[in-house]
Scaffold this motif. Structure first.
Motif, PDB file in Angstrom:
ATOM      1  N   HIS A  69       0.801  -1.224   0.000  1.00  0.00           N
ATOM      2  CA  HIS A  69       0.000   0.000   0.000  1.00  0.00           C
ATOM      3  C   HIS A  69       0.831   1.269   0.000  1.00  0.00           C
ATOM      4  O   HIS A  69       0.419   2.282  -0.544  1.00  0.00           O
ATOM      5  N   HIS A  70       2.030   1.199   0.599  1.00  0.00           N
ATOM      6  CA  HIS A  70       2.810   2.447   0.671  1.00  0.00           C
ATOM      7  C   HIS A  70       3.386   2.844  -0.687  1.00  0.00           C
ATOM      8  O   HIS A  70       4.027   3.872  -0.814  1.00  0.00           O
ATOM      9  N   GLU A  71       3.142   2.046  -1.733  1.00  0.00           N
ATOM     10  CA  GLU A  71       3.606   2.448  -3.069  1.00  0.00           C
ATOM     11  C   GLU A  71       2.522   3.177  -3.865  1.00  0.00           C
ATOM     12  O   GLU A  71       2.782   3.682  -4.956  1.00  0.00           O
ATOM     13  N   HIS A  72       1.309   3.200  -3.339  1.00  0.00           N
ATOM     14  CA  HIS A  72       0.175   3.784  -4.074  1.00  0.00           C
ATOM     15  C   HIS A  72       0.299   5.316  -4.172  1.00  0.00           C
ATOM     16  O   HIS A  72       0.329   6.008  -3.177  1.00  0.00           O
ATOM     17  N   VAL A  73       0.371   5.811  -5.418  1.00  0.00           N
ATOM     18  CA  VAL A  73       0.411   7.258  -5.623  1.00  0.00           C
ATOM     19  C   VAL A  73      -0.868   7.711  -6.311  1.00  0.00           C
ATOM     20  O   VAL A  73      -1.520   6.940  -7.007  1.00  0.00           O
ATOM     21  N   GLY A  74      -1.222   8.972  -6.092  1.00  0.00           N
ATOM     22  CA  GLY A  74      -2.419   9.513  -6.724  1.00  0.00           C
ATOM     23  C   GLY A  74      -3.215  10.343  -5.749  1.00  0.00           C
ATOM     24  O   GLY A  74      -2.757  10.649  -4.650  1.00  0.00           O
ATOM     25  N   GLN A  75      -4.406  10.688  -6.175  1.00  0.00           N
ATOM     26  CA  GLN A  75      -5.283  11.527  -5.378  1.00  0.00           C
ATOM     27  C   GLN A  75      -5.506  10.962  -3.977  1.00  0.00           C
ATOM     28  O   GLN A  75      -5.541  11.694  -3.006  1.00  0.00           O
ATOM     29  N   THR A  76      -5.664   9.644  -3.895  1.00  0.00           N
ATOM     30  CA  THR A  76      -5.922   9.044  -2.591  1.00  0.00           C
ATOM     31  C   THR A  76      -4.702   8.325  -2.047  1.00  0.00           C
ATOM     32  O   THR A  76      -4.783   7.642  -1.030  1.00  0.00           O
ATOM     33  N   GLY A  77      -3.567   8.449  -2.709  1.00  0.00           N
ATOM     34  CA  GLY A  77      -2.332   7.853  -2.202  1.00  0.00           C
ATOM     35  C   GLY A  77      -1.315   8.950  -1.942  1.00  0.00           C
ATOM     36  O   GLY A  77      -1.678  10.054  -1.562  1.00  0.00           O
ATOM     37  N   TYR A  78      -0.055   8.635  -2.157  1.00  0.00           N
ATOM     38  CA  TYR A  78       0.958   9.670  -1.975  1.00  0.00           C
ATOM     39  C   TYR A  78       0.951  10.652  -3.133  1.00  0.00           C
ATOM     40  O   TYR A  78       0.751  10.267  -4.281  1.00  0.00           O
ATOM     41  N   GLN A  79       1.204  11.907  -2.810  1.00  0.00           N
ATOM     42  CA  GLN A  79       1.431  12.914  -3.831  1.00  0.00           C
ATOM     43  C   GLN A  79       2.928  13.174  -3.871  1.00  0.00           C
ATOM     44  O   GLN A  79       3.515  13.529  -2.861  1.00  0.00           O
ATOM     45  N   ILE A  80       3.512  12.938  -5.025  1.00  0.00           N
ATOM     46  CA  ILE A  80       4.967  13.010  -5.103  1.00  0.00           C
ATOM     47  C   ILE A  80       5.400  13.996  -6.185  1.00  0.00           C
ATOM     48  O   ILE A  80       4.624  14.338  -7.071  1.00  0.00           O
ATOM     49  N   ALA A  81       6.643  14.437  -6.087  1.00  0.00           N
ATOM     50  CA  ALA A  81       7.159  15.404  -7.063  1.00  0.00           C
ATOM     51  C   ALA A  81       8.628  15.113  -7.364  1.00  0.00           C
ATOM     52  O   ALA A  81       9.492  15.946  -7.134  1.00  0.00           O
ATOM     53  N   PRO A  82       8.926  13.912  -7.860  1.00  0.00           N
ATOM     54  CA  PRO A  82      10.321  13.591  -8.138  1.00  0.00           C
ATOM     55  C   PRO A  82      10.829  14.328  -9.379  1.00  0.00           C
ATOM     56  O   PRO A  82      10.037  14.920 -10.112  1.00  0.00           O
TER      57      PRO A  82
END
Ligand SMILES: Cc1cc2nc3c(=O)[nH]c(=O)nc-3n(C[C@H](O)[C@H](O)[C@H](O)COP(=O)(O)OP(=O)(O)OC[C@H]3O[C@@H](n4cnc5c(N)ncnc54)[C@H](O)[C@@H]3O)c2cc1C
Ligand SMILES: Nc1ncnc2c1ncn2[C@@H]1O[C@H](COP(=O)(O)O)[C@@H](O)[C@H]1O
Lengths: 320, 247
Positions: A242-255
């Protein structure tokens, strides 16, 4: 004075705080004042070295009990310490701990707050902070109308600048309330860079068909030294944690670099990654919406393209 | 045990983001409103699950907003919860919203206050932390699990690069995210029951905002994707190195 809150975990200064210092130091320069830092608890590092990022002084509440994060205690102590040190602007990293305490500190100091700032404030006419809103789909410029201002800064939005310099250390005597939160277990993903801190991210979607096919993606991530992420259906199906889930309901990232493999580019997925500096999309469907948000695109089968890309990276590294 | 669940109204996740009045206002034209997903899927459903395990749990919902928030709070009542309170204040300043919620919380003496991790429109992630200071109660942010054991809460929260589990006595404020519960769909019985559940309207008591939105901007459009032939991965590596300068 601009005061930057230094977040620590396991007695180590968090990387996000170095970026917050760089931001705070640039803001101080713009305002014609100086930048100082504040840290709660004790760390292994030599705090005078934080001078390299632009602070002249580090205020420390050197109480070991503060090495365990408790939002209520931490916010109370931070607010008291800020009152002692005196500050016009307090800057926090917009990381897990920063988000948990900055708004509480703002309440205690009767300060207006903007969270998730993406650029330096405009200070020529009032104090106006730009932040991302609508999950990265827009920006808002927000004026803070109170004498004291609090800002949290989005990770990877300003960058870390270091030069020369050492900071002086000052211990602050602040009484520390007893925490009534007992930490019973800590579970860290070993040896990986947390997604929110990663500068390179390789991410996979349902196009990879199943968890058994993740090898091609992991090889690419390894060749690049990148962290791994995934779309929501992938983590919902337990193909990936689960900690890999990005998106609106997951992590917001800016690599700096986000490579999306077999991800269609739904608007809710883009909301978590659209602040990435460079986006590469690998998808077999030329009509996949993700291509519209991409800088570079490869239309092709992931199971052929990704190993070829990995080989090209290894080759380029070997010749460097 | 008394639980207060904070419910906010946000545009649907696929809503077109546009602005009017010289880019100073969100364009609500044609926008569908939903319960903020973090409030609906995670905090509200978790509260309902706690009530299903223990019939003594009382759930109150609170929203701070104008009358147009009522369909949203009714939908939340249809999912579950005993009664709702709307504070008639349409301020967009988190400090104002948090003070209004704090007043309701003091009045109701709740054991547990749940918020979402953040709203998906303004992404402030602030209300829970502000309540922590306003009510002087324990606060755990970005929680992925919550269990109640008598007068104790056992909460797992996200930390950078992992998870941490902690115990706290009640009362406590928890902001919720993914992991907490599974999304539910309201059923006919719930929708019918929601019609008769009490929805109390309280007049606004806080007026002084600490911040004001000056302007919105849309991000600069991408200049267009550069397509690379799948057999030319050396070319892509070269572009990433020399043009984008990211590797
Ligand atoms: C309220 C709400 C919140 C949401 N939040 C999120 C969120 O936070 N994060 C998120 O990711 N989603 C979120 N979603 C879900 C989102 O709408 C999409 O359903 C999801 O992102 C799709 O995931 P995907 O791209 O992996 O799968 P799909 O949409 O199924 O796309 C798979 C892609 O893989 C490509 N493909 C297939 N085979 C290959 C191959 N061999 N090689 C290369 N490409 C291939 C296909 O062409 C396709 O484009 C949310 C939805 C809602 C309603
Ligand atoms: N107007 C509101 N009324 C009630 N609860 C709110 C409101 N705004 C925010 N919240 C709660 O606070 C959480 C975090 O919101 P924010 O701090 O605005 O990002 C939301 O998920 C809600 O649970």
């Amino acid at each position: 004075m601009v005061l930057i809150y230094i977040d620590q975990a396991d007695q180590e200064v968090k990387k996000a705080s170095l970026e917050a210092i760089s931001y705070g130091a640039a803001l101080a320069k713009q305002m014609g004042t100086n930048a100082e830092a504040i840290i709660l608890g004790t760390v292994k590092e030599d705090l005078s070295q934080l001078g390299k990022y632009g602070v002249t002084k580090v205020h420390q509440v050197a109480n070991d009990s503060l090495n365990h994060f408790d939002a209520r205690v931490n916010a109370t102590v931070t607010a008291e310490a800020v009152k002692l040190a005196g500050a016009d602007v307090i800057v926090f990293a917009h990381n897990t701990n920063g988000k948990a305490i900055a708004p509480a500190v703002a309440v205690k100091l009767n300060a207006g707050i903007v969270t998730g700032a993406s650029a330096l404030p405009k200070t020529d006419n009032g104090f106006v902070v730009t932040k991302t809103v609508f999950s990265g789909k827009a920006f808002a410029s927000i004026k803070i109308d109170t004498p004291i201002k609090v800002i949290t800064i989005n990770q990877n939005s300003f960058g870390t600048q270091s030069t020369e310099g050492t900071a002086t250390l000052e211990t602050l005597a602040v009484s520390v309330p007893t925490s009534s939160i007992k930490i019973t277990s800590v579970n860290k993903v070993q040896g990986e860079i947390p997604l929110t801190e990663a500068t390179l991210v390789v991410s996979g979607g349902r196009g990879l068909k199943g968890p058994e096919n993740w090898g091609v993606l992991l090889d690419l991530a390894k060749a690049l030294g990148a962290s791994t992420a995934c779309s929501r259906p992938v983590s919902d199906s337990d193909w990936r944690p689960h900690h890999e889930h990005v998106g609106q309901t997951g992590y917001q990232i800016a690599p700096n670099l986000y490579i999306a493999i077999g991800i269609s580019g739904a608007i809710q997925h883009l909301a978590g990654v659209n602040r990435s500096k460079t986006i590469v999309v690998i998808n077999k469907d030329p009509e996949a919406p993700f291509f519209k948000a991409a800088d570079y695109g490869v239309v092709g089968d992931a199971f052929e393209v990704v190993p070829a890309l990995t080989a090209a990276i290894l080759k380029s590294k070997a010749s460097a | 045990m008394k639980v207060l669940v904070c419910i906010s109204k946000t545009p649907d996740t696929t809503a077109k983001i546009a602005f009017t009045e010289g880019n100073t206002k969100f364009d609500e034209n044609g926008v569908q409103w939903i319960i903020n997903p973090y409030d609906e899927w995670y905090s509200l459903v978790r509260a309902i699950e706690l009530k299903e395990k223990d019939a003594n749990v009382i759930i109150h919902l609170v929203t701070v907003g104008a009358a147009d928030a009522e369909p949203i709070i009714r939908k939340a009542l249809a999912l579950g919860g005993d009664e709702a309170i709307r504070v008639n204040n349409s301020s967009s300043d988190s400090m104002v919203v948090a003070q209004e919620i704090a007043a309701i919380a003091k009045e109701g003496a709740y054991d547990l206050i749940l918020t979402g991790k953040e709203t998906i429109d303004y992404n402030s992630a602030s209300i829970g932390s502000m309540l922590c200071a306003l009510l002087d109660q324990n606060y755990i942010a970005a929680a992925t699990k919550l269990e109640i054991d008598g007068t104790k809460a056992i909460v797992t929260r996200e930390i950078d690069g992992g998870e941490e589990t902690a115990e706290s006595n009640l009362p406590i404020i928890v902001s919720c995210q993914k992991g907490m519960a599974e999304q539910r769909i309201p059923n006919m019985r719930g929708i019918m029951a929601a019609r008769t559940k009490p929805l109390k309207v309280v007049e606004a008591s806080i007026q002084t905002a600490t911040t004001s939105i000056q302007q919105f901007d849309l991000p600069a459009a991408k200049s267009g994707v550069k397509l690379i032939d799948p057999t030319q991965m050396d070319e892509l590596v070269k572009l990433l190195k020399e043009e984008a300068k990211v590797i």
